[in-house]
Design an enzyme around this catalytic site. Structure first.
Site, PDB file in Angstrom:
ATOM      1  CG  LEU A 162     -18.408   0.970   3.231  1.00  0.00           C
ATOM      2  CD1 LEU A 162     -18.846   2.605   3.582  1.00  0.00           C
ATOM      3  CD2 LEU A 162     -20.543   1.346   3.248  1.00  0.00           C
ATOM      4  CB  SER A 186     -19.870   5.891   0.927  1.00  0.00           C
ATOM      5  OG  SER A 186     -19.939   6.828   0.134  1.00  0.00           O
ATOM      6  CE1 TYR A 202      -3.210  -2.467   0.335  1.00  0.00           C
ATOM      7  CE2 TYR A 202      -3.827  -1.996   2.206  1.00  0.00           C
ATOM      8  CZ  TYR A 202      -3.891  -3.366   1.396  1.00  0.00           C
ATOM      9  OH  TYR A 202      -5.267  -3.801   1.505  1.00  0.00           O
TER      10      TYR A 202
END
Length: 328
Positions: free
Chosen positions: A206, A212, A56
């Site tokens: 989500l 969301s 990441y």
């Protein structure tokens, strides 16, 4: 914050975990100060499970978490780390390296960046087709025996791989995408996990912000711009599903995001949703979902407006789909 146990052998964690990927540029720029404050807010409100990957931001996310966790009691949080994704400068991780030597090398870097002496759950991000899963798991088992790792996890693999890995060392949990719009795990994977006593850590609850209730479009640097579910007619169809879900949420007195998270949590006490909040505002909206109890009528209504298979578009671009153990 309520707690859940990841499988028969895994750790006790908060009923909702924090996924940190979006704090490292996956969906556009993120503010470092706000990211650290969001991690602190999560810990202060009882969130104990924090998920990251060494790829990441190519190490950025682990360094960020190392800063955010500095000074916190090590027993107050559970670190779940994925490894193996191979990319390059400006390139996403498209291939995997899960050789035993690489496993130990990646772990050494993660421990240094995170500033800890052990990782609670360590897992290959994807299956490496060139390396038997038994070899990868064997290396993690050695790290568990040496005290550098506490539990073995898996990510985005199918039932055959789960069984083979579990035969080498008990698996605490499988991390895999699971949401109202991504339900492929329900057919075979979830029953297998329950048979073996393995938990499920659900990411993408989500659908990368689609559920969301706030998503209107992908901005500059946002990887969602390349996602089939966020493109053209697919996006318009999927936003229609969100509108239908919003009406259910309004009637229930909650937000769309809270309803979507609570639906995942309602699929069983062995399922732990991860929320990818990168701001304190979004975190504060998500956490009340832990206390939102959905009735059988609620679940039936949700199923009626967003039935399984109703989303359009693959959950990843085609280049990534082939690495997944299950489909959409």
């Amino acid at each position: 914050m309520q707690t859940r146990t990841l499988g028969r052998t895994g750790p006790v964690v908060s009923a909702i975990g924090l996924g940190a990927m979006s704090m490292s540029g996956a969906y556009g720029p993120a503010d470092r100060t706000e990211s650290v404050a969001t991690v602190h807010a999560a810990l202060d409100t009882g969130v104990t499970l924090i998920d990251t990957g060494d790829f990441y931001g190519m190490g950025h996310n682990e360094m960020l978490l190392g800063e955010a966790l500095r000074g916190r009691r090590r027993d107050d949080y559970v670190l779940s780390v994925k490894f193996g994704g191979m990319g390059g400068p400006g390139l996403p991780p498209l291939t995997q390296d899960c050789r035993p030597a690489a496993v130990k090398n990646f772990l050494a870097y993660s421990l240094t960046r995170l500033g800890v002496d052990h990782v609670d759950i360590y897992r290959p991000a994807r299956l490496d087709p060139a390396v038997p899963i038994e070899d990868t798991v064997g290396a993690i088992k050695e790290m568990i025996e040496a005290g550098h790792v506490r539990h073995l996890g898996l990510s985005e693999v199918g039932t055959a791989t789960i069984r083979r890995a579990h035969a080498v060392h008990p698996v605490s949990d499988l991390q895999i995408e699971y949401s109202l719009l991504s339900r492929a795990v329900e057919a075979e994977v979830l029953p297998t996990l329950r048979e073996l006593g393995i938990g499920l850590t659900a990411y993408g609850v989500l659908t990368r912000g689609l559920l969301s209730g706030h998503f209107t479009g992908a901005g500059p640097g946002d990887s969602r711009a390349h996602g089939p579910r966020f493109s053209g007619a697919n996006l318009q169809h999927n936003l229609g599903l969100v509108d239908a879900l919003r009406r259910v949420a309004d009637a229930r007195g909650c937000t769309v995001a809270q309803l979507a998270i609570a639906w995942v949590a309602a699929q069983g006490p062995d399922v732990v949703p991860l929320v990818g909040a990168r701001t304190r505002e979004r975190l504060a909206e998500a956490l009340p979902a832990a206390g939102l109890v959905l009735t059988a009528d609620d679940l039936a209504t949700i199923e009626a407006v967003v039935p399984a298979g109703s989303a359009r578009g693959d959950r990843y671009p085609s280049a990534f789909m082939s690495a997944l153990g299950v489909g959409n």
